[in-house]
Design an enzyme around this catalytic site. Structure first.
Site, PDB file in Angstrom:
ATOM      1  N   GLY A   1     -15.221 -10.819  -7.643  1.00  0.00           N
ATOM      2  CA  GLY A   1     -14.732 -11.560  -6.491  1.00  0.00           C
ATOM      3  C   GLY A   1     -14.093 -12.897  -6.786  1.00  0.00           C
ATOM      4  O   GLY A   1     -14.032 -13.767  -5.916  1.00  0.00           O
TER       5      GLY A   1
ATOM      6  N   LEU B   1     -10.601  -1.766  -7.343  1.00  0.00           N
ATOM      7  CA  LEU B   1     -10.314  -0.836  -8.431  1.00  0.00           C
ATOM      8  C   LEU B   1     -10.192   0.618  -7.985  1.00  0.00           C
ATOM      9  O   LEU B   1     -10.082   1.508  -8.825  1.00  0.00           O
ATOM     10  CB  LEU B   1     -11.415  -0.944  -9.503  1.00  0.00           C
TER      11      LEU B   1
ATOM     12  N   LEU C   1      -8.368   3.802  -5.793  1.00  0.00           N
ATOM     13  CA  LEU C   1      -7.105   4.253  -5.219  1.00  0.00           C
ATOM     14  C   LEU C   1      -7.292   4.465  -3.719  1.00  0.00           C
ATOM     15  O   LEU C   1      -8.301   5.021  -3.281  1.00  0.00           O
ATOM     16  CB  LEU C   1      -6.678   5.566  -5.877  1.00  0.00           C
ATOM     17  N   ILE C   2      -6.318   3.989  -2.936  1.00  0.00           N
ATOM     18  CA  ILE C   2      -6.354   4.236  -1.491  1.00  0.00           C
ATOM     19  C   ILE C   2      -5.007   4.764  -1.030  1.00  0.00           C
ATOM     20  O   ILE C   2      -3.977   4.507  -1.655  1.00  0.00           O
ATOM     21  CB  ILE C   2      -6.723   2.968  -0.678  1.00  0.00           C
TER      22      ILE C   2
ATOM     23  N   ASN D   1      -1.267  -6.352  -3.590  1.00  0.00           N
ATOM     24  CA  ASN D   1      -2.165  -6.397  -4.741  1.00  0.00           C
ATOM     25  C   ASN D   1      -1.620  -7.409  -5.737  1.00  0.00           C
ATOM     26  O   ASN D   1      -0.413  -7.652  -5.794  1.00  0.00           O
ATOM     27  CB  ASN D   1      -2.238  -5.016  -5.402  1.00  0.00           C
TER      28      ASN D   1
ATOM     29  N   HIS E   1      -1.719  -8.181  -9.909  1.00  0.00           N
ATOM     30  CA  HIS E   1      -2.063  -7.566 -11.196  1.00  0.00           C
ATOM     31  C   HIS E   1      -1.759  -8.561 -12.311  1.00  0.00           C
ATOM     32  O   HIS E   1      -0.697  -9.198 -12.293  1.00  0.00           O
ATOM     33  CB  HIS E   1      -1.250  -6.276 -11.394  1.00  0.00           C
TER      34      HIS E   1
ATOM     35  N   ASP F   1      -1.003   0.262  -9.211  1.00  0.00           N
ATOM     36  CA  ASP F   1      -0.081  -0.780  -9.701  1.00  0.00           C
ATOM     37  C   ASP F   1       1.383  -0.384  -9.528  1.00  0.00           C
ATOM     38  O   ASP F   1       2.207  -0.539 -10.432  1.00  0.00           O
ATOM     39  CB  ASP F   1      -0.375  -1.102 -11.180  1.00  0.00           C
TER      40      ASP F   1
END
Length: 197
Positions: A14, A92, A94-95, A107, A109, A150
Site C-alpha cells: 500500500g 496484482l 487481472l480485471i 495503473n 508501473h 500493463d
C-alpha cells in the site's frame, strides 16, 4: 461542485495508497479516496486506509468463479460509492474493465512500458530486470487499464536515469519518488476532464 471520488485497488503493502492519502491530506490531490478495495485480506495497505478512515472492502479472487465475476464484484462496489475513477496502486490481479469504466481505470508501473512489464513484472522484480538488461534509463508509466497486464493507452511517462552503482532497491526508491508526484498529477488532470456536477 461536488467532490471527485476515486477508488484505490491494492494487493500488498500500500505504499502508493499511502502517498495518495498524504497528498489528499495536504490538498495536493484534488479528489477524495472514497473506497479502498484489497484483493488480499492481509495486505499491509489496509491499515493505511483504516487509519485515514477510508472504507475498505476485501474481495479475494479465490472467492469467485473467475475473472469476470471477480471484476463484476469490484465495479459493483465502485458504482455503489459513486467513484468516477479507479486507481490501481500495486494491484496484482487481472480485471475485466466494464464498458462504463473504459478510460476510467488507471495503473502506474515502475518502468517505461513496453519494457519490463506484463504478468509477473511487479515490485522489485521490475528493477532487477532493468539492471540485468543494462538499460541506461528507466522510469514510470501511467496508463489506462484494459483487459491485459500493463497494457492500454499511455497517459504519462517519466524518465529516471540508471546509475552504474544502482541496486534494485536504490533504483526502486528513485523511481517511487517520481511516481509519488506524477500519479497525483495525472489523477488531478483526469478529475478536471471527467468531473461533472
Amino acid at each position: 461542485m461536488s467532490t471527485f471520488k476515486i477508488a484505490v485497488l491494492i494487493s500488498a503493502g500500500g505504499t502508493t495508497l499511502k502517498n495518495l492519502i498524504d497528498k489528499q491530506s495536504s490538498g495536493e490531490l484534488h479528489a477524495k479516496i472514497a473506497l479502498v478495495i484489497s484483493s488480499n485480506r492481509s495486505a499491509g495497505g489496509i491499515k493505511f486506509a483504516e487509519a485515514a478512515e477510508i472504507p475498505v472492502t476485501v474481495l479475494e479472487p479465490s472467492e469467485f468463479s473467475g475473472v469476470k465475476e471477480f471484476s463484476a464484484a469490484i465495479f459493483d462496489q465502485v458504482r455503489a460509492t459513486n467513484c468516477e475513477l479507479v486507481v490501481l496502486g500495486g494491484f496484482l490481479k487481472l480485471i475485466e474493465i466494464p464498458e462504463d469504466f473504459t478510460n476510467r481505470v488507471i495503473n502506474i508501473h515502475p518502468s517505461l512500458i513496453p519494457a519490463h512489464c506484463g504478468k509477473g513484472f511487479y515490485g522489485i522484480k521490475v528493477h532487477q530486470s532493468v539492471l540485468e538488461s543494462g538499460d541506461r534509463r528507466t522510469g514510470c508509466t501511467i496508463h489506462f487499464v484494459d483487459n491485459e497486464y500493463d497494457h492500454g493507452p499511455i497517459i504519462s511517462q517519466k524518465v529516471v536515469e540508471v546509475f552504474a552503482e544502482d541496486t534494485p532497491e536504490s533504483l526502486a526508491a528513485r523511481v517511487f519518488q517520481v511516481e509519488c508526484n506524477d500519479y497525483p498529477n495525472v489523477i488531478n488532470m483526469l478529475a478536471n476532464q471527467l468531473h461533472r456536477d
